[in-house]
Design a protein around this motif. Structure first.
Motif, PDB file in Angstrom:
ATOM      1  N   PRO A  30       0.795  -1.232   0.000  1.00 54.12           N
ATOM      2  CA  PRO A  30       0.000   0.000   0.000  1.00 54.12           C
ATOM      3  C   PRO A  30       0.826   1.280   0.000  1.00 54.12           C
ATOM      4  O   PRO A  30       0.379   2.307  -0.506  1.00 54.12           O
ATOM      5  N   ALA A  55      -6.448   3.442  -3.033  1.00 57.80           N
ATOM      6  CA  ALA A  55      -7.386   2.373  -2.703  1.00 57.80           C
ATOM      7  C   ALA A  55      -8.558   2.909  -1.877  1.00 57.80           C
ATOM      8  O   ALA A  55      -9.710   2.486  -2.060  1.00 57.80           O
ATOM      9  N   LEU A  97      -5.606   0.059 -10.867  1.00 55.63           N
ATOM     10  CA  LEU A  97      -5.441  -0.436  -9.509  1.00 55.63           C
ATOM     11  C   LEU A  97      -6.569  -1.413  -9.216  1.00 55.63           C
ATOM     12  O   LEU A  97      -7.745  -1.111  -9.466  1.00 55.63           O
ATOM     13  N   VAL A 104      -8.227  -3.550  -6.129  1.00 59.17           N
ATOM     14  CA  VAL A 104      -8.245  -3.554  -4.670  1.00 59.17           C
ATOM     15  C   VAL A 104      -9.201  -4.631  -4.179  1.00 59.17           C
ATOM     16  O   VAL A 104     -10.326  -4.749  -4.688  1.00 59.17           O
ATOM     17  N   PRO A 117      -7.931  -2.061   2.875  1.00 54.86           N
ATOM     18  CA  PRO A 117      -7.997  -3.137   1.877  1.00 54.86           C
ATOM     19  C   PRO A 117      -7.196  -4.354   2.311  1.00 54.86           C
ATOM     20  O   PRO A 117      -6.196  -4.248   3.028  1.00 54.86           O
ATOM     21  N   THR A 142      -3.718  -5.219  -2.662  1.00 49.08           N
ATOM     22  CA  THR A 142      -3.739  -4.265  -3.771  1.00 49.08           C
ATOM     23  C   THR A 142      -2.819  -4.749  -4.873  1.00 49.08           C
ATOM     24  O   THR A 142      -1.749  -5.304  -4.618  1.00 49.08           O
TER      25      THR A 142
END
Length: 403
Positions: A231, A254, A310, A312, A321, A324
């Protein structure tokens, strides 16, 4: 030398193994190498428990042939690359690959003499171990996957320890490199050297700090990818001379992912205890910068490079999340993209099975070529087992790769 095998291990246990080995080991030019290769593969498949060279000798040959097997695995100079290419062609016919899954393989060791061994952090184990670290590329379908290519990750401390390098017969050109460099080298061998049709490259890079070099390397080769990232990773490269433009992290994007431009899919997973809802959200990475692509000696702009998105994974009700990814795959086909996520986990299960089922971790040699010989033979042994398992499941051959 004629090798008389114990009949117990030539008929009832693996009746068609000799023909399989002849085909898989056909790139070896010498008949004695092909024969000892069959002995070793047969031992990896049939010997119960630890599959050491001595136990393979006792169980398969029936007489003490340790020195001959040691010579074949550790000292012989046969090239493993053609054998792996032959294996890849077989696996491609067995399981239509939907992805090339790149995984870390950990080989715990005692002592410091085995090639590439060091006290080092093993991301897949989540701790520091005295071990060898390998990188493997698996051809993965919905029902099965099998490693076909390998790299031994040399720790930096092995670059300057000439006595250890000499004892382990480490080639001069083999030095410590970043993970992404080993990965791209393995992929290049498969696409250019072996002429395999590429599939999306799946890799967990959440413990890697130089992911951008990996992504650019895959993009410059025209390859599609699904790369799990941490992240805190910047969502895109910093824009040169951008006016006050701080690059957001993957985690920050995210948290903002559920918006009109995003694609979302929810489903429920049920256990005996409870039902949980998982949400996958795919969203464009904003503010990407078109960068030059080097082709030969000229500089071109890769105008048709697919945009990054992206992906997620959320557990509904949680504030952060679960995982990712960055991808350049078509996120409009979100269900198929999620299938690739699950495929990566199943490929990890197959690699775990190899450690004991075909003795992947049981190698006791110390040389560089011995390590590569052993993991190649283990991959062939596992491919044989997969072929037996899939014999009554021909539906696997009807699967089509992600496009």
């Amino acid at each position: 030398m004629t090798i008389e095998l114990d009949p117990m291990f030539t008929t009832d246990v693996a009746p068609d193994l000799s023909g399989f080995c002849r085909e898989r080991l056909s790139p070896l030019t010498r008949s004695d190498q092909r024969r000892w290769g069959e002995v070793y593969i047969r031992g990896l498949i049939t010997v119960p428990g630890r599959k050491s060279i001595r136990r393979i000798s006792d169980y398969v040959v029936g007489w003490r042939a340790d020195q001959c097997l040691q010579q074949f695995v550790n000292q012989s100079t046969w090239q493993w690359e053609p054998v792996r290419r032959n294996l890849a062609e077989y696996v491609t016919g067995l399981v239509v690959p939907k992805a090339w899954v790149v995984s870390e393989a950990v080989f715990p060791k005692n002592g410091a003499s085995s090639v590439g061994v060091a006290k080092q952090y093993a991301p897949s184990a989540g701790r520091i171990l005295n071990c060898q670290l390998g990188l493997t590329v698996q051809l993965a379908g919905d029902s099965a996957s099998c490693p076909v290519n390998w790299r031994l990750l040399l720790p930096r401390c092995w670059d300057t320890d000439e006595p250890r390098r000499e004892r382990a017969h480490v080639p001069t050109a083999q030095r410590h490199r970043p993970y992404w460099s080993y990965l791209l080298d393995a992929v290049d061998e498969m696409t250019v050297g072996w002429d395999l049709a590429p599939a999306p490259v799946l890799v967990d890079a959440s413990d890697q700090g130089d992911v951008e070099l990996l992504l650019r390397g895959l993009e410059d080769r025209g390859l599609r990818y699904l790369v799990q990232v941490a992240p805190h990773l910047p969502a895109r490269p910093a824009r040169p001379r951008a006016p006050g433009g701080r690059v957001p992290s993957v985690g920050e994007l995210a948290l903002l992912a559920v918006r009109p431009a995003a694609s979302t899919l929810n489903w429920q997973t049920r256990t005996e205890a409870r039902a949980a809802t998982t949400r996958f959200v795919a969203s464009p990475v904003p503010g990407e910068v078109e960068t030059p692509r080097l082709v030969g000696t000229a500089v071109h702009r890769h105008r048709h490079r697919p945009p990054r998105h992206l992906l997620v994974q959320w557990t509904v009700g949680r504030s952060r999340p679960r995982a990712t990814w960055l991808t350049n795959l078509n996120v409009a086909r979100l269900p198929q993209l999620i299938d690739l996520v699950k495929l990566s986990a199943r490929a990890g299960d197959h690699l775990g099975r190899m450690h004991d089922d075909v003795g992947l971790r049981h190698f006791e040699g110390r040389s560089f070529r011995g390590w590569h010989h052993h993991v190649t033979m283990s991959s062939i042994a596992y491919a044989y087992r997969l072929g037996q398992e899939l014999h009554d499941r021909p539906d696997e051959l009807l699967l089509r790769p992600y496009a």
